[in-house]
Design a protein around this motif. Structure first.
Motif, PDB file in Angstrom:
ATOM      1  N   MET A   1      39.117  48.731  39.995  1.00 30.00           N
ATOM      2  CA  MET A   1      39.344  47.640  40.925  1.00 30.00           C
ATOM      3  C   MET A   1      38.378  47.765  42.091  1.00 30.00           C
ATOM      4  SD  MET A   1      42.970  46.493  42.622  1.00 30.00           S
ATOM      5  CE  MET A   1      43.274  44.755  42.937  1.00 30.00           C
ATOM      6  N   ASP A   2      37.945  46.616  42.600  1.00 28.89           N
ATOM      7  CA  ASP A   2      37.062  46.597  43.761  1.00 28.89           C
ATOM      8  C   ASP A   2      37.237  45.251  44.447  1.00 28.89           C
ATOM      9  OD1 ASP A   2      35.231  47.516  45.578  1.00 28.89           O
ATOM     10  OD2 ASP A   2      33.527  47.569  44.203  1.00 28.89           O
ATOM     11  N   GLU A   3      36.672  45.128  45.627  1.00 31.77           N
ATOM     12  CA  GLU A   3      36.794  43.876  46.371  1.00 31.77           C
ATOM     13  C   GLU A   3      35.479  43.597  47.097  1.00 31.77           C
ATOM     14  OE1 GLU A   3      36.973  46.894  49.157  1.00 31.77           O
ATOM     15  OE2 GLU A   3      38.329  46.727  47.443  1.00 31.77           O
ATOM     16  N   THR A   4      35.227  42.307  47.360  1.00 30.34           N
ATOM     17  CA  THR A   4      34.023  41.922  48.078  1.00 30.34           C
ATOM     18  C   THR A   4      34.316  40.687  48.920  1.00 30.34           C
ATOM     19  OG1 THR A   4      31.646  41.472  47.832  1.00 30.34           O
ATOM     20  CG2 THR A   4      33.111  40.385  46.269  1.00 30.34           C
ATOM     21  N   ARG A   5      33.539  40.489  49.968  1.00 32.48           N
ATOM     22  CA  ARG A   5      33.773  39.378  50.891  1.00 32.48           C
ATOM     23  C   ARG A   5      33.568  38.019  50.218  1.00 32.48           C
ATOM     24  NH1 ARG A   5      30.203  38.588  54.187  1.00 32.48           N
ATOM     25  NH2 ARG A   5      28.645  40.093  53.490  1.00 32.48           N
ATOM     26  N   ALA A   6      34.350  37.039  50.665  1.00 31.84           N
ATOM     27  CA  ALA A   6      34.227  35.662  50.196  1.00 31.84           C
ATOM     28  C   ALA A   6      34.343  34.734  51.405  1.00 31.84           C
ATOM     29  CB  ALA A   6      35.318  35.340  49.173  1.00 31.84           C
ATOM     30  N   PRO A   7      33.225  34.360  52.008  1.00 25.63           N
ATOM     31  CA  PRO A   7      33.275  33.466  53.175  1.00 25.63           C
ATOM     32  C   PRO A   7      33.875  32.117  52.805  1.00 25.63           C
ATOM     33  CG  PRO A   7      31.098  34.469  52.918  1.00 25.63           C
ATOM     34  CD  PRO A   7      31.845  34.735  51.657  1.00 25.63           C
ATOM     35  N   VAL A   8      34.793  31.645  53.636  1.00 17.45           N
ATOM     36  CA  VAL A   8      35.482  30.378  53.390  1.00 17.45           C
ATOM     37  C   VAL A   8      35.461  29.566  54.674  1.00 17.45           C
ATOM     38  CG1 VAL A   8      37.668  29.300  52.738  1.00 17.45           C
ATOM     39  CG2 VAL A   8      36.985  31.471  51.684  1.00 17.45           C
ATOM     40  N   LEU A   9      35.148  28.288  54.546  1.00 18.25           N
ATOM     41  CA  LEU A   9      35.125  27.406  55.716  1.00 18.25           C
ATOM     42  C   LEU A   9      36.523  27.324  56.328  1.00 18.25           C
ATOM     43  CD1 LEU A   9      33.176  25.551  57.310  1.00 18.25           C
ATOM     44  CD2 LEU A   9      34.016  23.664  55.888  1.00 18.25           C
ATOM     45  N   ASP A  10      36.583  27.481  57.637  1.00 11.38           N
ATOM     46  CA  ASP A  10      37.847  27.410  58.363  1.00 11.38           C
ATOM     47  C   ASP A  10      37.942  26.027  59.005  1.00 11.38           C
ATOM     48  OD1 ASP A  10      40.204  27.983  59.556  1.00 11.38           O
ATOM     49  OD2 ASP A  10      39.404  29.401  61.032  1.00 11.38           O
ATOM     50  N   PHE A  21      37.336  38.460  47.385  1.00 16.38           N
ATOM     51  CA  PHE A  21      37.553  38.424  45.952  1.00 16.38           C
ATOM     52  C   PHE A  21      37.958  39.835  45.522  1.00 16.38           C
ATOM     53  CE2 PHE A  21      34.324  34.797  45.481  1.00 16.38           C
ATOM     54  CZ  PHE A  21      35.329  33.854  45.515  1.00 16.38           C
ATOM     55  N   TRP A  22      39.086  39.923  44.828  1.00 18.67           N
ATOM     56  CA  TRP A  22      39.542  41.191  44.267  1.00 18.67           C
ATOM     57  C   TRP A  22      39.243  41.173  42.775  1.00 18.67           C
ATOM     58  CZ3 TRP A  22      42.027  45.145  47.056  1.00 18.67           C
ATOM     59  CH2 TRP A  22      42.270  44.851  48.394  1.00 18.67           C
ATOM     60  N   ALA A  23      38.558  42.194  42.303  1.00 17.21           N
ATOM     61  CA  ALA A  23      38.143  42.249  40.901  1.00 17.21           C
ATOM     62  C   ALA A  23      38.880  43.352  40.161  1.00 17.21           C
ATOM     63  CB  ALA A  23      36.640  42.499  40.807  1.00 17.21           C
ATOM     64  N   ALA A  40      38.645  40.033  35.883  1.00 19.05           N
ATOM     65  CA  ALA A  40      39.392  38.927  36.476  1.00 19.05           C
ATOM     66  C   ALA A  40      39.257  39.000  37.991  1.00 19.05           C
ATOM     67  CB  ALA A  40      40.856  38.994  36.070  1.00 19.05           C
ATOM     68  N   PHE A  41      38.707  37.934  38.583  1.00 18.66           N
ATOM     69  CA  PHE A  41      38.610  37.828  40.035  1.00 18.66           C
ATOM     70  C   PHE A  41      39.753  36.964  40.548  1.00 18.66           C
ATOM     71  CE2 PHE A  41      34.225  38.599  38.736  1.00 18.66           C
ATOM     72  CZ  PHE A  41      33.798  39.537  39.671  1.00 18.66           C
ATOM     73  N   THR A  42      40.332  37.384  41.662  1.00 20.74           N
ATOM     74  CA  THR A  42      41.301  36.540  42.353  1.00 20.74           C
ATOM     75  C   THR A  42      40.944  36.514  43.824  1.00 20.74           C
ATOM     76  OG1 THR A  42      42.794  38.438  42.595  1.00 20.74           O
ATOM     77  CG2 THR A  42      43.205  36.945  40.746  1.00 20.74           C
ATOM     78  N   TYR A  43      41.257  35.415  44.468  1.00 18.00           N
ATOM     79  CA  TYR A  43      40.948  35.270  45.896  1.00 18.00           C
ATOM     80  C   TYR A  43      42.171  35.623  46.731  1.00 18.00           C
ATOM     81  CZ  TYR A  43      40.280  33.088  50.435  1.00 18.00           C
ATOM     82  OH  TYR A  43      40.207  32.873  51.795  1.00 18.00           O
TER      83      TYR A  43
END
Length: 276
Positions: A1-10, A21-23, A40-43
């Motif tokens: 398992m790993d995770e990475t940033r996912a910029p999202v408009l606020d 994103f969690w993988a 499998a990626f989930t936000y």
């Protein structure tokens, strides 16, 4: 398992917020397992360990991760749910020592890198064998090296300043030692978590092109598409051909109870130019 940033408009702030994103990846090929590889990626809106815990509901067994403290929630005294054991990553240990060698003469760090290199050379020779053979090879060849490295670790920690870069690197190794040596007990465990890191790398690269998701729902869709594309790559399937065929099948009335047929590893068209 790993995770990475996912910029999202606020919305309303004219800025972006940082989601993640969690993988979760599976790749049994190094030990000749029968399950097809996939990711499998989930936000999630954050990086806290609660998000890892939610995504692992019902999972028990060995989870391979880096040293991010959020995963401690899965094994701490307040843990809720099935038993999870964390296997840690030797590649992260090696990177910390290599970084020290780049900043000047560092014989202790160089020796540590050499010791880890010996473990990797053994792993390269064992790759592709079944789990029992890998375990036997590790017990015969790697266990003594790991034991010697623990002696090396204890010896040098006693003589190195705690707050120095080397002292911090050695403290990191000591903190995760039990999980680092877990690969000696099970031939299915890899020596590092590079298999999931490789699936995350394209996400990081695409972040520069896409800049951000328009909203949380967009990030969730992004994660779903990324899961399909990266799983295609793991199975040497052309992602464009797969998505085209799969969407066409859905439009033509493919039944939902036969979704297994539409998973990437069951797609018949294999692309020779895709990397595994």
């Amino acid at each position: 398992m790993d995770e990475t940033r996912a910029p999202v408009l606020d919305p309303g702030s004219r800025k972006t917020k940082t989601g993640y994103f969690w993988a979760l990846a599976r790749d049994d090929r190094p030990w000749n397992g029968g399950a097809p590889p996939g990711v499998a990626f989930t936000y999630a809106p954050g990086r806290g360990g609660i998000h890892a815990e939610r995504r692992l509901q019902g999972f028990e067994g060995i989870l391979q991760v880096d040293g991010y403290a959020g995963y401690n929630r899965l094994i701490g005294p307040d843990r809720i749910g099935p038993d999870i054991r964390l296997a840690y990553c030797w590649a992260h240990v090696r990177r910390k020592l290599v970084e020290i060698t780049r900043n000047g003469t560092a014989p202790i760090a160089e020796d540590g890198v050499k010791r880890i290199g010996e473990l990797y050379r053994i792993e390269a020779e064992l790759r592709g064998l079944d789990s029992e053979a890998r375990l036997a090879g590790r017990q015969e060849r790697s266990a003594s090296l790991v034991s010697d490295m623990h002696t090396w670790l204890v010896h040098h920690r006693a003589g190195v300043a705690t707050k120095s870069p080397l002292g911090e690197a050695l403290a990191y190794i000591a903190k995760y030692w039990d999980g680092l040596k877990l690969f000696l007990t099970d031939g299915r465990i890899e020596i590092d978590n590079n298999s999931v890191e490789r699936t995350i790398r394209p996400i990081a690269l695409n972040r520069k092109n896409a800049l951000f998701a328009g909203h949380d729902a967009g990030a969730e869709n992004w994660a779903t598409i990324a899961s399909l594309i990266e799983t295609c790559k793991l199975n040497a399937v052309d992602p464009l051909a797969y998505l085209t065929a799969t969407l066409t099948a859905i439009v033509n009335g493919h039944r939902q109870n036969r979704i297994e047929e539409l998973l990437p590893w069951n797609y018949p068209g294999m692309a020779s130019n895709c990397r595994t």
